[in-house]
Design a protein around this motif. Structure first.
Motif, mmCIF file in Angstrom:
data_model
loop_
_atom_site.group_PDB
_atom_site.id
_atom_site.type_symbol
_atom_site.label_atom_id
_atom_site.label_comp_id
_atom_site.label_asym_id
_atom_site.label_seq_id
_atom_site.Cartn_x
_atom_site.Cartn_y
_atom_site.Cartn_z
ATOM 1 N N VAL A 33 0.871 -1.169 0.000
ATOM 2 C CA VAL A 33 0.000 0.000 0.000
ATOM 3 C C VAL A 33 0.909 1.220 0.000
ATOM 4 C CG1 VAL A 33 -1.731 1.321 1.278
ATOM 5 C CG2 VAL A 33 -1.829 -1.193 1.285
ATOM 6 N N HIS A 34 0.820 2.008 -1.046
ATOM 7 C CA HIS A 34 1.651 3.208 -1.127
ATOM 8 C C HIS A 34 0.742 4.420 -1.328
ATOM 9 C CE1 HIS A 34 4.958 5.632 -3.423
ATOM 10 N NE2 HIS A 34 4.616 6.180 -2.269
ATOM 11 N N VAL A 35 0.759 5.296 -0.344
ATOM 12 C CA VAL A 35 -0.068 6.489 -0.422
ATOM 13 C C VAL A 35 0.853 7.663 -0.728
ATOM 14 C CG1 VAL A 35 -1.817 7.867 0.740
ATOM 15 C CG2 VAL A 35 -1.542 5.464 1.350
ATOM 16 N N ALA A 36 0.583 8.335 -1.823
ATOM 17 C CA ALA A 36 1.473 9.406 -2.265
ATOM 18 C C ALA A 36 1.304 10.647 -1.386
ATOM 19 C CB ALA A 36 1.185 9.740 -3.730
ATOM 20 N N ALA A 37 2.275 11.534 -1.464
ATOM 21 C CA ALA A 37 2.286 12.729 -0.623
ATOM 22 C C ALA A 37 0.967 13.488 -0.731
ATOM 23 C CB ALA A 37 3.451 13.629 -1.025
ATOM 24 N N GLY A 38 0.442 13.871 0.395
ATOM 25 C CA GLY A 38 -0.747 14.716 0.427
ATOM 26 C C GLY A 38 -2.067 13.994 0.258
ATOM 27 N N ALA A 39 -2.034 12.712 -0.067
ATOM 28 C CA ALA A 39 -3.298 11.997 -0.304
ATOM 29 C C ALA A 39 -3.940 11.609 1.032
ATOM 30 C CB ALA A 39 -3.039 10.738 -1.130
ATOM 31 N N VAL A 40 -5.227 11.873 1.130
ATOM 32 C CA VAL A 40 -5.964 11.495 2.343
ATOM 33 C C VAL A 40 -7.012 10.467 1.954
ATOM 34 C CG1 VAL A 40 -7.503 12.303 4.173
ATOM 35 C CG2 VAL A 40 -5.572 13.729 3.443
ATOM 36 N N ILE A 41 -6.840 9.254 2.423
ATOM 37 C CA ILE A 41 -7.749 8.161 2.054
ATOM 38 C C ILE A 41 -8.752 7.983 3.199
ATOM 39 C CG2 ILE A 41 -7.882 5.780 1.226
ATOM 40 C CD1 ILE A 41 -5.998 7.641 -0.407
ATOM 41 N N ASP A 42 -10.002 8.282 2.938
ATOM 42 C CA ASP A 42 -11.013 8.234 3.997
ATOM 43 C C ASP A 42 -11.417 6.815 4.365
ATOM 44 O OD1 ASP A 42 -11.144 10.978 4.352
ATOM 45 O OD2 ASP A 42 -12.495 11.199 2.622
ATOM 46 N N LYS A 43 -11.736 6.046 3.366
ATOM 47 C CA LYS A 43 -12.190 4.680 3.651
ATOM 48 C C LYS A 43 -10.995 3.796 3.992
ATOM 49 C CE LYS A 43 -16.137 4.888 0.535
ATOM 50 N NZ LYS A 43 -16.749 4.302 -0.671
ATOM 51 N N PRO A 44 -11.210 2.803 4.809
ATOM 52 C CA PRO A 44 -10.074 1.935 5.168
ATOM 53 C C PRO A 44 -9.649 1.030 4.020
ATOM 54 C CG PRO A 44 -12.116 1.111 6.136
ATOM 55 C CD PRO A 44 -12.460 2.424 5.499
ATOM 56 N N VAL B 4 3.461 -7.456 4.490
ATOM 57 C CA VAL B 4 2.677 -6.275 4.115
ATOM 58 C C VAL B 4 3.562 -5.046 4.262
ATOM 59 C CG1 VAL B 4 0.673 -4.841 4.702
ATOM 60 C CG2 VAL B 4 0.510 -7.346 4.878
ATOM 61 N N ILE B 5 3.591 -4.258 3.212
ATOM 62 C CA ILE B 5 4.397 -3.036 3.260
ATOM 63 C C ILE B 5 3.473 -1.837 3.066
ATOM 64 C CG2 ILE B 5 6.336 -1.776 2.260
ATOM 65 C CD1 ILE B 5 7.258 -4.424 3.288
ATOM 66 N N VAL B 6 3.541 -0.921 4.003
ATOM 67 C CA VAL B 6 2.722 0.294 3.924
ATOM 68 C C VAL B 6 3.655 1.486 3.877
ATOM 69 C CG1 VAL B 6 0.959 1.693 5.059
ATOM 70 C CG2 VAL B 6 0.894 -0.822 5.280
ATOM 71 N N ARG B 7 3.482 2.288 2.865
ATOM 72 C CA ARG B 7 4.309 3.480 2.749
ATOM 73 C C ARG B 7 3.376 4.672 2.631
ATOM 74 N NH1 ARG B 7 8.263 4.655 -2.394
ATOM 75 N NH2 ARG B 7 8.200 6.928 -2.099
ATOM 76 N N ALA B 8 3.443 5.542 3.640
ATOM 77 C CA ALA B 8 2.600 6.737 3.625
ATOM 78 C C ALA B 8 3.521 7.945 3.512
ATOM 79 C CB ALA B 8 1.774 6.808 4.908
ATOM 80 N N ASP B 9 3.517 8.562 2.360
ATOM 81 C CA ASP B 9 4.426 9.688 2.138
ATOM 82 C C ASP B 9 3.931 10.932 2.881
ATOM 83 O OD1 ASP B 9 5.939 7.962 0.699
ATOM 84 O OD2 ASP B 9 5.336 8.709 -1.275
ATOM 85 N N ARG B 10 4.731 11.983 2.841
ATOM 86 C CA ARG B 10 4.445 13.133 3.706
ATOM 87 C C ARG B 10 3.030 13.681 3.503
ATOM 88 N NH1 ARG B 10 7.704 18.236 1.409
ATOM 89 N NH2 ARG B 10 6.854 19.027 3.368
ATOM 90 N N HIS B 11 2.449 14.089 4.630
ATOM 91 C CA HIS B 11 1.118 14.693 4.668
ATOM 92 C C HIS B 11 -0.012 13.775 4.197
ATOM 93 C CE1 HIS B 11 3.235 18.827 4.471
ATOM 94 N NE2 HIS B 11 3.083 18.428 5.719
ATOM 95 N N SER B 12 0.261 12.512 4.063
ATOM 96 C CA SER B 12 -0.827 11.602 3.661
ATOM 97 C C SER B 12 -1.499 11.012 4.906
ATOM 98 C CB SER B 12 -0.287 10.480 2.776
ATOM 99 O OG SER B 12 0.545 9.617 3.538
ATOM 100 N N GLN B 13 -2.680 10.442 4.679
ATOM 101 C CA GLN B 13 -3.404 9.785 5.775
ATOM 102 C C GLN B 13 -4.071 8.520 5.259
ATOM 103 O OE1 GLN B 13 -6.202 12.172 7.979
ATOM 104 N NE2 GLN B 13 -4.936 14.005 7.804
ATOM 105 N N VAL B 14 -3.925 7.449 6.016
ATOM 106 C CA VAL B 14 -4.552 6.202 5.577
ATOM 107 C C VAL B 14 -4.839 5.311 6.783
ATOM 108 C CG1 VAL B 14 -2.337 5.022 5.174
ATOM 109 C CG2 VAL B 14 -4.380 4.283 3.909
ATOM 110 N N THR B 15 -5.911 4.538 6.673
ATOM 111 C CA THR B 15 -6.292 3.591 7.728
ATOM 112 C C THR B 15 -6.296 2.185 7.156
ATOM 113 O OG1 THR B 15 -7.690 5.250 8.788
ATOM 114 C CG2 THR B 15 -8.132 2.947 9.351
ATOM 115 N N LEU B 16 -5.633 1.265 7.850
ATOM 116 C CA LEU B 16 -5.553 -0.105 7.361
ATOM 117 C C LEU B 16 -6.153 -1.068 8.368
ATOM 118 C CD1 LEU B 16 -2.190 1.077 6.883
ATOM 119 C CD2 LEU B 16 -3.003 -0.234 4.920
#
Lengths: 255, 430
Positions: B131-142, B162-174
């Motif tokens: 799971v890679h979330v790019a900078a600034g992305a806010v993912i609401d749903k899990p 499992v590899i989770v990468r959340a770049d700067r200013h991103s938000q994610v729920t797993l």
């Protein structure tokens, strides 16, 4: 309604109630007054069925049935209600969910249909009004973070909902300022009825200005040493418990 | 695969050869029934994703997710996964196809050295989930990650990565969850016992890289079959201002272990670690946390709760390391265990190592039974003893369940808790 005969009970091998007898008829309000250590709390706990007390003698009949042979929850369903001196805080349990479960447990025992959410809400709101409790407070977790007055009011709300035949009020005045006391007493008075008996257990006469009893009993060293009308409470207030103790010593009153 | 990965795997295998299996002589493994894990000749699990398994997954899966990634025996299964409705700036999929994104993270957040089960996983994993979330992305749903290990003729191990990468200013729920793969009709709340199928072991490693000011919430749900074994390592590394919140909810497996390791690599990071374990029968549920404050001004909070009945053994071992330079650190830790039977055993060990004076730290641990005055209070209102005790036990777990940041999951977990305690337990109506 309640018939206590020569009740002897204690805790950890120490006898506290040393032969207590009392008759309470339907609709009567009896006050039990006594100094610290006289056995007031033991009496309320033994009647409500709390674990940890040894009943070593005597008997208690409630509605003609052997009260002491019943578990605490059976007694509650049969119509005995104890308003706690120190109501317990139970975080994580919604007050409303708890009260609905309690009401339905009692109703089931009485052969009544259990209330659904809507019917319970109606009853709940009606009783809230009776005891003057805001709904938002009553919807919180059981007694969690309640002030002393709020806890006591919650006890009276429970009493109103459970509609007991016998209500035991254990030091309901403790920790209350005069406004809270008055409001709790108003709730109790609203619940007086010809079918409901009450035992009002208190150290001080103050509560009895607001909940006026039919009879007053003085408990000293595990026995009722004097009984009388409401004026006995005033006499006690004036002359103190030592006066009664002296009388007991001199053999002028007592068991 | 690639040269850096080959090197990493070689090193991991070497570390495993050198160090061998952990034993209870190691402090971090003192409370785990290690022998049940290490005395078995585990073979790589090779079962296929059957229709029955798909049904099992469907039964427990969340309804409203940004994506669902399914790993069966460590392999990404596209047919069972759901990645067609992804929000922008997020990449998910099989680890094997995205190795370029994880060089420098894989094997670093969860190092093989000193962690034999991590080493085993690193040496053996065949694929995984990314799971890679790019900078600034806010993912609401899990994002839901389902990990399943299938039983075979022989005891089977599945290595999930499992590899989770959340770049700067991103938000994610797993939400990372196991699924009960045992035969027979079982649901999540009712894990079966006495199944004849050979044992399974899930060896899961999750590596989370939290970028600057990024927020990652990770909820691990361990509800394996009662005869299964489960070992999990969740590692998180936080850059400046990053936040990592973790939940570990354990009620399955014969032997279950979850270790959460958080390292603050930049100032101002925050982590909140919560756990709830509910053990019955002869379950052994072991929880370890390690929080390393290596830099100034980071905050960690931990609350773990356990409910242990029958002959269950549960433990919480929480280590907080506050290094010399980590001034103005805040670290609070609380462990509470409720024992429902005389034969249940709880072990808790808080361990704070503080190497500077400029910190605020506390820890507390309680092991106890239900408060009898509360039981009496409920009974004095007409609730029978069983209901009173169950209601108080449920209340004990609520603090953790109510804090789960995915409402659908929180509700499902509350329902499971209620169902375990008794169908007729009074509760709020939804």
């Amino acid at each position: 309604m309640l018939s206590i005969r020569n009740l002897q009970a204690g805790v950890d091998g120490k006898t506290i109630l040393k032969g207590l007898s009392l008759e309470v008829k339907p609709g009567e309000v009896h006050a039990i007054m006594g100094p610290n250590g006289s056995g007031k709390s033991t009496l309320s706990h033994v009647l409500a069925g709390r674990d940890g007390y040894d009943v070593t003698g005597g008997e208690v009949a409630f509605d003609g049935k052997d009260l002491l042979g019943m578990d605490a929850d059976e007694r509650a369903r049969a119509g005995v209600f104890l308003a706690f001196q120190y109501p317990v805080e139970i975080p994580g349990v919604s007050n409303k969910v708890f009260l609905k479960a309690a009401v339905n447990a009692v109703r089931k025992h009485r052969g009544l249909d259990e209330l659904d959410a809507m019917d319970f809400l109606k009853l709940f709101r009606e009783k809230l009004k009776l005891v003057g409790m805001p709904e938002a407070l009553a919807n919180r977790e059981v007694n969690a973070g309640f002030s002393g007055g709020e806890k006591k009011r919650n006890e009276i709300l429970q009493m109103a909902l459970l509609d007991p035949k016998l209500a035991i009020l254990d030091e309901t005045d403790s920790g209350l300022d005069i406004d809270a006391l008055r409001s709790v007493a108003d709730g109790v008075n609203a619940l007086r009825s010809p079918e409901r008996s009450m035992l009002v257990i208190t150290h001080y006469q103050r509560l009895l200005d607001y909940i006026v009893p039919d009879f007053v009993h003085v408990l000293v060293d595990g026995r009722i040493v004097r009984s009388g009308g409401k004026e006995l409470a005033l006499e006690l207030e004036e002359r103190g418990y030592d006066f009664i103790r002296e009388q007991v010593k001199r053999g002028q009153v007592g068991a | 695969m690639t040269a850096w990965l080959d090197t990493l795997r070689d090193e991991a295998r070497q570390a495993f050869e050198t160090e061998g299996w952990p034993t209870t002589r190691l402090e971090a493994w003192r409370n785990t029934q290690v022998k049940a894990l290490t005395s078995v000749d585990w073979r790589p699990a090779d079962g296929q994703a059957t229709g029955a398994l798909a049904a099992r997954i469907a039964a427990v899966a969340l309804g409203d997710v940004a994506a669902r990634l399914v790993l069966v025996n460590g392999r990404f299964v596209p047919e069972l996964s759901r990645t067609d409705d992804l929000p922008a700036k997020i990449t998910v999929g099989p680890l094997s196809e995205h190795l370029d994104r994880v060089e420098g993270q894989l094997g670093r957040v969860a190092p093989a050295k000193g962690n034999p089960f991590v080493a085993w996983n690193t040496g053996m994993f065949r694929d995984g989930a990314l799971v890679h979330v790019a900078a600034g992305a806010v993912i609401d749903k899990p994002i839901e990650i389902v990990v399943a290990t299938t039983a075979g003729q022989a005891p089977s191990v599945g290595h999930a990565r499992v590899i989770v990468r959340a770049d700067r200013h991103s938000q994610v729920t797993l939400v990372e969850r196991t699924v009960d793969t045992s035969e027979g009709d079982t649901s999540e709340g009712d894990t079966s016992e006495g199944d004849d199928a050979a044992a399974t072991l899930t060896n899961a490693v999750t590596e989370v890289a939290v970028g600057e000011d990024a927020i990652v919430r990770h909820i691990k749900v361990q509800s394996e079959a009662r005869q299964a074994c489960h070992v999990a390592y969740v590692g998180a590394s936080l850059q400046r201002g990053g936040r990592f919140d973790s939940f570990v909810l354990s009620n399955g497996a014969r032997v279950g272990r979850a270790e959460v390791q958080v390292t603050f690599a930049g100032e101002g990071g925050q982590t909140d670690l919560r756990g709830l374990y509910v053990g019955q029968g002869d379950q052994n549920l072991d929880h370890v946390t390690v929080v390393e404050h290596a830099v100034p001004r980071c905050e960690s909070r931990e609350t773990y709760k356990g409910v242990l009945g029958d002959k269950a053994v549960g433990s919480f071992q929480g280590t907080v390391l506050i290094r010399e330079g980590a001034t103005r650190s805040v670290a609070h830790q609380l462990s509470r265990t409720l024992l429902l039977s005389r034969d249940a055993i709880a072990n808790t060990k808080p361990q704070l190592e503080i190497d500077n004076d400029d910190v605020t730290a506390s820890h507390g641990a309680t092991i106890g039974q239900l408060a009898e005055d509360a039981v009496f209070y409920l009974r004095s209102r007409g609730l029978d003893e069983r209901t009173s005790r169950a209601l108080l036990t449920y209340a004990f777990t609520r603090e953790i369940l109510d804090a789960i940041p995915v409402p659908e999951l929180a509700e499902a977990q509350r329902r499971i808790a209620l169902a375990r305690l008794g169908e007729d337990l009074p509760h709020e109506e939804a």
